[in-house]
Design an enzyme around this catalytic site. Structure first.
Site, PDB file in Angstrom:
ATOM      1  N   ASP A 132      -5.291   2.421 -12.439  1.00  0.00           N
ATOM      2  CA  ASP A 132      -6.461   1.890 -11.742  1.00  0.00           C
ATOM      3  C   ASP A 132      -7.483   2.983 -11.456  1.00  0.00           C
ATOM      4  O   ASP A 132      -7.213   4.174 -11.661  1.00  0.00           O
ATOM      5  CB  ASP A 132      -6.035   1.186 -10.449  1.00  0.00           C
ATOM      6  CG  ASP A 132      -4.909   1.926  -9.709  1.00  0.00           C
ATOM      7  OD1 ASP A 132      -4.772   3.143  -9.899  1.00  0.00           O
ATOM      8  OD2 ASP A 132      -4.175   1.275  -8.959  1.00  0.00           O
TER       9      ASP A 132
ATOM     10  N   ASP B 250       1.869  -3.470   1.307  1.00  0.00           N
ATOM     11  CA  ASP B 250       1.674  -4.928   1.214  1.00  0.00           C
ATOM     12  C   ASP B 250       2.210  -5.502  -0.093  1.00  0.00           C
ATOM     13  O   ASP B 250       1.954  -6.653  -0.422  1.00  0.00           O
ATOM     14  CB  ASP B 250       0.191  -5.281   1.395  1.00  0.00           C
ATOM     15  CG  ASP B 250      -0.703  -4.712   0.287  1.00  0.00           C
ATOM     16  OD1 ASP B 250      -0.172  -4.070  -0.652  1.00  0.00           O
ATOM     17  OD2 ASP B 250      -1.933  -4.913   0.370  1.00  0.00           O
TER      18      ASP B 250
HETATM   19  C1  F6R Z   1      -2.165   4.009  -7.446  1.00  0.00           C
HETATM   20  C2  F6R Z   1      -1.610   2.682  -7.349  1.00  0.00           C
HETATM   21  C3  F6R Z   1      -1.051   2.149  -6.076  1.00  0.00           C
HETATM   22  C4  F6R Z   1      -0.133   3.124  -5.347  1.00  0.00           C
HETATM   23  C5  F6R Z   1       0.294   2.530  -4.009  1.00  0.00           C
HETATM   24  C6  F6R Z   1       1.216   3.446  -3.241  1.00  0.00           C
HETATM   25  O1  F6R Z   1      -2.557   4.263  -8.802  1.00  0.00           O
HETATM   26  O2  F6R Z   1      -1.630   2.015  -8.309  1.00  0.00           O
HETATM   27  O3  F6R Z   1      -0.349   0.971  -6.368  1.00  0.00           O
HETATM   28  O4  F6R Z   1       0.976   3.395  -6.155  1.00  0.00           O
HETATM   29  O5  F6R Z   1      -0.840   2.250  -3.250  1.00  0.00           O
HETATM   30  O6  F6R Z   1       0.509   4.577  -2.870  1.00  0.00           O
HETATM   31  P1  F6R Z   1       1.258   5.830  -2.195  1.00  0.00           P
HETATM   32  O7  F6R Z   1       2.141   6.390  -3.239  1.00  0.00           O
HETATM   33  O8  F6R Z   1       0.146   6.786  -1.841  1.00  0.00           O
HETATM   34  O9  F6R Z   1       1.987   5.304  -1.029  1.00  0.00           O
END
Ligand code: F6R
Length: 259
Positions: free
Chosen positions: A66, A137
């Site tokens: 993303d 979430d």
């Molecule tokens: C980032 C993404 C998100 C993260 C998720 C967890 O490219 O796709 O799905 O993997 O928001 O983020 P962290 O690892 O910072 O808790």
């Protein structure tokens, strides 16, 4: 799904690194990469393995999950810049700048960028291993609750919770966190030949419980992974704390992976 429960985030990252290092010599290897905090220990390991001559992604391509919309090209939290730093800079993992693909959300037409990005993944022959994190979430990529479980790469809006969670990357100021993103859709993610999801810390315990043991539902988008034939979930003990069948998953992992 196979669930690996590890004592520490480092142990989970070791396992993820091993999976990638074992697979990456496949000709035309395509790695799907996530951003956020969770995969950072994995990227550290891939850089170290490259420095030690044990891994080389110079022949590989990588596709990000993303990208934020409305973020400056040179902003350090623009996901292209984060991934350049983690995987490419100073020899990094061997991956080249040209082989790192991220949605081009700077064109002013994110919808077209989303369509083109989806096509470019297909043109590359699809993703071999997709690394994933999970939001509190239940999002994967930025597929927030309530969306289509078969979506293609699309333009999404971040939930208030995700923007609050990500404010730590933006001077702890939620108003600086972009509201929109281009994200691989759940249908796109599900086409990867293998999914490797990392989740660490108690804040992910609810999402991990739903991912592994909940019903498949747009309320918890990651639950679509239950439909994948080759998905591995690597978690630490705090993230696994709400799994009803944790003892079984541990025994299963031991039987299948440490026999
Ligand atoms: C980032 C993404 C998100 C993260 C998720 C967890 O490219 O796709 O799905 O993997 O928001 O983020 P962290 O690892 O910072 O808790």
């Amino acid at each position: 799904m196979h669930i690996g429960i590890f004592a520490t985030p480092d142990d989970a990252a070791d396992e993820a690194a091993k999976i990638i290092i074992d697979a990456h010599t496949r000709p035309g290897f395509v790695l799907g990469v996530a951003t956020g905090s969770t995969p950072l220990p994995l990227y550290t390991r891939l850089r170290k393995a490259h420095a030690d001559g044990k891994s080389d992604l110079s022949g590989a391509q990588a596709f990000a999950l993303d990208e934020y919309v409305g973020i400056a090209a040179d902003h350090p939290e623009r996901y292209r810049n984060v991934l350049l730093t983690e995987l490419v800079k100073d020899g990094g993992t061997g991956l080249t700048d040209e082989a790192l693909h991220t949605p081009n959300a700077l064109t002013g037409d994110p919808y077209k960028a989303a369509e083109e990005y989806d096509a470019s993944i297909r043109e590359a022959g699809g993703v071999d291993i997709q690394i994933l994190g999970i939001g509190a979430d239940g999002h994967i990529g930025f597929n927030e609750p309530g969306g289509s479980l078969t979506s293609r790469t699309n333009v999404g809006a971040l939930t208030e919770q995700t923007r609050r969670d990500n404010a730590r990357f933006f001077d702890d100021d939620i108003d600086k966190v972009p509201t929109q993103c281009v994200t691989q859709g759940l249908g796109t993610i599900m086409e990867a030949r293998q999914l490797v999801l990392l989740a660490t810390g108690a804040a992910k315990a609810d999402a991990v419980r739903e991912l592994v043991e909940g019903g498949i539902s747009a309320r918890w988008p990651a639950t679509i992974m239950q439909m994948h034939t080759n998905a591995i979930v690597l978690v630490d003990e705090p993230a696994a704390a709400k799994l009803e069948l944790a003892d079984y998953y541990k025994a299963q992992w031991k039987a299948l992976h440490q026999a």
